[in-house]
Design an enzyme around this catalytic site. Structure first.
Site, mmCIF file in Angstrom:
data_model
loop_
_atom_site.group_PDB
_atom_site.id
_atom_site.type_symbol
_atom_site.label_atom_id
_atom_site.label_comp_id
_atom_site.label_asym_id
_atom_site.label_seq_id
_atom_site.Cartn_x
_atom_site.Cartn_y
_atom_site.Cartn_z
ATOM 1 C CE1 TYR A 155 9.693 7.023 13.769
ATOM 2 C CE2 TYR A 155 8.063 5.260 13.861
ATOM 3 C CZ TYR A 155 8.525 6.498 14.291
ATOM 4 O OH TYR A 155 7.810 7.205 15.246
ATOM 5 N N PRO A 187 6.990 -2.442 2.233
ATOM 6 C CG PRO A 187 8.990 -2.186 1.066
ATOM 7 C CD PRO A 187 7.749 -1.441 1.470
ATOM 8 C CB THR A 246 6.321 5.151 18.075
ATOM 9 O OG1 THR A 246 5.383 4.477 17.245
ATOM 10 C CG2 THR A 246 7.696 4.546 17.810
ATOM 11 C CG ASP A 247 1.686 2.314 18.258
ATOM 12 O OD1 ASP A 247 2.486 2.723 17.390
ATOM 13 O OD2 ASP A 247 0.442 2.327 18.095
ATOM 14 C CD GLU A 248 5.199 2.574 13.435
ATOM 15 O OE1 GLU A 248 6.197 2.183 12.818
ATOM 16 O OE2 GLU A 248 4.311 3.268 12.912
ATOM 17 C CE LYS A 256 10.532 7.633 18.412
ATOM 18 N NZ LYS A 256 10.831 9.047 18.810
ATOM 19 C CE LYS A 263 19.422 18.158 10.201
ATOM 20 N NZ LYS A 263 19.706 16.711 10.110
HETATM 21 P P1 NAD Z 1 7.381 15.260 12.487
HETATM 22 O O1 NAD Z 1 8.166 14.555 11.453
HETATM 23 O O2 NAD Z 1 6.129 15.961 12.101
HETATM 24 O O3 NAD Z 1 8.308 16.356 13.203
HETATM 25 C C1 NAD Z 1 9.622 16.094 13.597
HETATM 26 C C2 NAD Z 1 10.297 17.422 13.926
HETATM 27 O O4 NAD Z 1 11.626 17.117 14.373
HETATM 28 C C3 NAD Z 1 10.429 18.348 12.720
HETATM 29 O O5 NAD Z 1 10.083 19.669 13.097
HETATM 30 C C4 NAD Z 1 11.918 18.267 12.362
HETATM 31 O O6 NAD Z 1 12.432 19.435 11.754
HETATM 32 C C5 NAD Z 1 12.531 18.021 13.731
HETATM 33 N N1 NAD Z 1 13.841 17.363 13.631
HETATM 34 C C6 NAD Z 1 14.173 16.286 12.861
HETATM 35 N N2 NAD Z 1 15.473 15.982 13.019
HETATM 36 C C7 NAD Z 1 15.983 16.873 13.935
HETATM 37 C C8 NAD Z 1 17.252 17.067 14.522
HETATM 38 N N3 NAD Z 1 18.291 16.280 14.223
HETATM 39 N N4 NAD Z 1 17.409 18.081 15.412
HETATM 40 C C9 NAD Z 1 16.367 18.887 15.730
HETATM 41 N N5 NAD Z 1 15.136 18.764 15.182
HETATM 42 C C10 NAD Z 1 14.940 17.759 14.302
HETATM 43 O O7 NAD Z 1 7.123 14.189 13.634
HETATM 44 P P2 NAD Z 1 5.855 14.016 14.596
HETATM 45 O O8 NAD Z 1 4.842 13.196 13.903
HETATM 46 O O9 NAD Z 1 5.506 15.335 15.168
HETATM 47 O O10 NAD Z 1 6.506 13.087 15.718
HETATM 48 C C11 NAD Z 1 7.128 13.650 16.859
HETATM 49 C C12 NAD Z 1 7.632 12.540 17.758
HETATM 50 O O11 NAD Z 1 6.538 11.712 18.148
HETATM 51 C C13 NAD Z 1 8.629 11.610 17.075
HETATM 52 O O12 NAD Z 1 9.597 11.256 18.019
HETATM 53 C C14 NAD Z 1 7.818 10.390 16.687
HETATM 54 O O13 NAD Z 1 8.611 9.245 16.665
HETATM 55 C C15 NAD Z 1 6.812 10.344 17.826
HETATM 56 N N6 NAD Z 1 5.510 9.734 17.536
HETATM 57 C C16 NAD Z 1 4.763 10.171 16.489
HETATM 58 C C17 NAD Z 1 3.492 9.634 16.277
HETATM 59 C C18 NAD Z 1 2.627 10.099 15.135
HETATM 60 O O14 NAD Z 1 1.570 9.509 14.914
HETATM 61 N N7 NAD Z 1 2.984 11.122 14.410
HETATM 62 C C19 NAD Z 1 3.008 8.645 17.143
HETATM 63 C C20 NAD Z 1 3.820 8.198 18.201
HETATM 64 C C21 NAD Z 1 5.060 8.785 18.407
HETATM 65 O O1 DAU Z 2 1.994 4.131 15.365
HETATM 66 C C1 DAU Z 2 2.645 5.345 15.606
HETATM 67 C C2 DAU Z 2 3.339 5.777 14.343
HETATM 68 O O2 DAU Z 2 2.310 6.219 13.454
HETATM 69 C C3 DAU Z 2 4.363 6.877 14.542
HETATM 70 O O3 DAU Z 2 5.398 6.399 15.351
HETATM 71 C C4 DAU Z 2 4.929 7.340 13.194
HETATM 72 O O4 DAU Z 2 5.797 8.442 13.388
HETATM 73 C C5 DAU Z 2 3.772 7.782 12.316
HETATM 74 O O5 DAU Z 2 4.244 8.136 11.030
HETATM 75 C C6 DAU Z 2 2.744 6.647 12.191
HETATM 76 O O6 DAU Z 2 3.282 5.536 11.454
HETATM 77 P P1 DAU Z 2 2.369 4.707 10.411
HETATM 78 O O7 DAU Z 2 3.248 4.030 9.461
HETATM 79 O O8 DAU Z 2 1.344 3.924 11.138
HETATM 80 O O9 DAU Z 2 1.609 5.963 9.730
HETATM 81 P P2 DAU Z 2 1.255 6.313 8.219
HETATM 82 O O10 DAU Z 2 0.322 7.480 8.271
HETATM 83 O O11 DAU Z 2 2.442 6.383 7.346
HETATM 84 O O12 DAU Z 2 0.407 5.030 7.778
HETATM 85 C C7 DAU Z 2 -0.757 4.606 8.484
HETATM 86 C C8 DAU Z 2 -1.244 3.321 7.833
HETATM 87 O O13 DAU Z 2 -1.748 3.641 6.527
HETATM 88 C C9 DAU Z 2 -0.170 2.283 7.624
HETATM 89 O O14 DAU Z 2 -0.717 0.998 7.818
HETATM 90 C C10 DAU Z 2 0.263 2.467 6.173
HETATM 91 C C11 DAU Z 2 -1.021 2.931 5.510
HETATM 92 N N1 DAU Z 2 -0.870 3.865 4.384
HETATM 93 C C12 DAU Z 2 -0.103 4.961 4.561
HETATM 94 C C13 DAU Z 2 0.054 5.870 3.532
HETATM 95 C C14 DAU Z 2 0.919 7.097 3.717
HETATM 96 C C15 DAU Z 2 -1.545 3.623 3.194
HETATM 97 O O15 DAU Z 2 -2.266 2.613 3.050
HETATM 98 N N2 DAU Z 2 -1.396 4.518 2.178
HETATM 99 C C16 DAU Z 2 -0.613 5.632 2.293
HETATM 100 O O16 DAU Z 2 -0.496 6.412 1.315
#
Ligand code: NAD
Ligand code: DAU
Length: 352
Positions: A158, A290, A133-135, A162, A36
């Site tokens: 979030y 939060p 995700t592990d969350e 998921k 998207k």
């Molecule tokens: P991201 O936010 O970087 O990318 C998400 C992508 O999805 C973007 O390109 C966005 O444009 C697209 N998108 C959003 N809404 C859409 C829609 N309605 N239709 C089509 N496309 C759409 O996310 P990411 O970090 O690459 O995560 C990818 C997947 O992996 C997610 O499902 C997330 O929950 C999961 N995940 C992420 C992590 C992490 O650490 N980043 C860890 C575990 C699981």
């Molecule tokens: O665990 C998997 C998840 O990891 C994925 O499902 C999510 O898509 C991905 O965004 C990520 O979630 P987190 O909340 O763990 O990631 P984030 O990078 O936002 O934060 C990592 C940790 O760092 C978390 O404990 C919050 C903290 N944090 C984050 C930011 C952005 C800070 O302390 N300061 C910050 O500015």
């Protein structure tokens, strides 16, 4: 498999996954990327792949919630597998605006499942893989690990979205015998991650001499996995994973946030010829997120045992690769931060 639909392929993990397929596997079919193009996407991430493989890589701009669009793609490209990365992925954004999370993460996954159900009813064959995700397992006490069959206890909008999507996938497996798998992964890091997430945000702020905001006491724990290791695991599950099963994919690499930020200061300082203390002085403890989950940790025995997978990239090596990538891609950073890619979208899609 000869026609793979990847959703969310212009985001962080989706981009790395598509790059992995074209550069690290012997797959010779086509890949359709349905995205998207939200704020988190950058279609230029894959422009070299689009140029190199014009008959095998196709970008379709659209919403996974749009069943007509999804069905048409599945039909037109004769899709035989879907991997769903498309999601709203940032926990902080889910706290301030949960609606898009419900829409894309839950309704979007439901639409993909419905498309598959109807396609299968017509005697076609198609496989689905959901990226989770592990969350979903909620906040863990020290030493505890989540297994694939541990109860889901999501605590943020979030993770609730998921978890809900995963329940729909399992319900469709059970009720309609949809050939599907789920993988549950820990925190990914690596190239192309949007600089709202901890690691790229910290690197970027260090380069710009800005404060490094650490939430709460900095003692929350995350498990980190290099994104290419995640991509390899997904590819394995897609080819060898047992249908109906869920697989945990973790780094077995737990870090308290504050320790990780300190380590990043050391690694970045070396690369930009600054004193580590100069960067560490930028650390600022700020208000906590939060409902901030304390800790996540996955037990990964199943994927190790069944698919012989384990993470390959050592953490320091992976962090150095990541820092180098951000140092070499300041233009990418500038573009995603300034929204400049929106102009690209307008030029290529909106007014065509
Ligand atoms: P991201 O936010 O970087 O990318 C998400 C992508 O999805 C973007 O390109 C966005 O444009 C697209 N998108 C959003 N809404 C859409 C829609 N309605 N239709 C089509 N496309 C759409 O996310 P990411 O970090 O690459 O995560 C990818 C997947 O992996 C997610 O499902 C997330 O929950 C999961 N995940 C992420 C992590 C992490 O650490 N980043 C860890 C575990 C699981
Ligand atoms: O665990 C998997 C998840 O990891 C994925 O499902 C999510 O898509 C991905 O965004 C990520 O979630 P987190 O909340 O763990 O990631 P984030 O990078 O936002 O934060 C990592 C940790 O760092 C978390 O404990 C919050 C903290 N944090 C984050 C930011 C952005 C800070 O302390 N300061 C910050 O500015």
């Amino acid at each position: 498999m000869h026609s793979l639909l990847v959703t969310g392929g212009c985001g962080f993990i989706g981009t790395n996954f598509i790059r992995y397929i074209f550069t690290k596997t012997d797959y010779n079919g086509i890949v359709i990327n349905l995205d998207k193009l939200t704020y988190a996407a950058n279609p230029e991430n894959l422009s070299d792949i689009a140029e190199m493989f014009p008959t095998r890589y196709f970008l379709e701009v659209g919403d996974i919630c749009d069943i007509k669009k999804v069905s048409k793609i599945v039909e037109d490209y004769n899709v035989d597998a879907i991997v769903n990365f498309a999601a709203e992925s940032h926990v902080d954004r889910s706290i301030y605006g949960p609606k898009d999370f419900l829409q894309t993460n839950v309704v979007g996954t439901f639409v993909l499942l419905e498309t598959i159900r109807l396609y299968l009813e017509r005697g076609k064959s198609i496989r689905f893989h959901q990226i989770s995700t592990d969350e979903v397992f909620g906040s863990l006490a020290p030493q505890v690990q989540s297994y694939e069959n541990s109860p889901y206890l999501p605590r943020s909008p979030y993770s609730a979205s998921k978890a809900s999507a995963d329940h729909f996938v399992n319900a469709y497996i059970n009720t309609y015998q949809i050939p599907a798998t789920i993988s549950i992964c820990s925190n990914n890091y690596g190239p192309y991650q949007f600089p709202e997430k901890l690691i790229p945000l910290m690197i970027l702020n260090m380069l710009e001499g800005k404060e490094l905001p650490v939430y709460g006491d900095g003692l929350n724990v995350r498990d980190w996995l290099y994104v290419e290791d995640h991509c390899e695991a997904i590819w394995l599950i897609l080819h060898q994973g047992r249908l109906g099963e869920t697989y945990n994919i973790g780094g077995e690499n737990e870090w308290e946030n504050i320790k990780l930020v300190n380590l990043l200061c050391e690694l970045v300082a070396k690369k930009i010829n600054k004193k580590t203390d100069e960067l560490k002085k930028l650390i600022k403890f700020v208000s906590d997120r939060p409902g901030h989950d304390k800790r996540y940790a996955l037990n990964c025995d199943k994927i190790k045992r069944e698919l012989n997978w384990k993470p390959k990239v050592d953490f320091i090596e992976g962090l150095n690769l990541t820092i180098d990538w951000y140092l070499q891609n300041s233009l990418w950073l500038h573009k995603v931060k300034s929204g400049e890619y929106i102009k690209w979208i307008e030029k290529n899609y909106l007014f065509r």
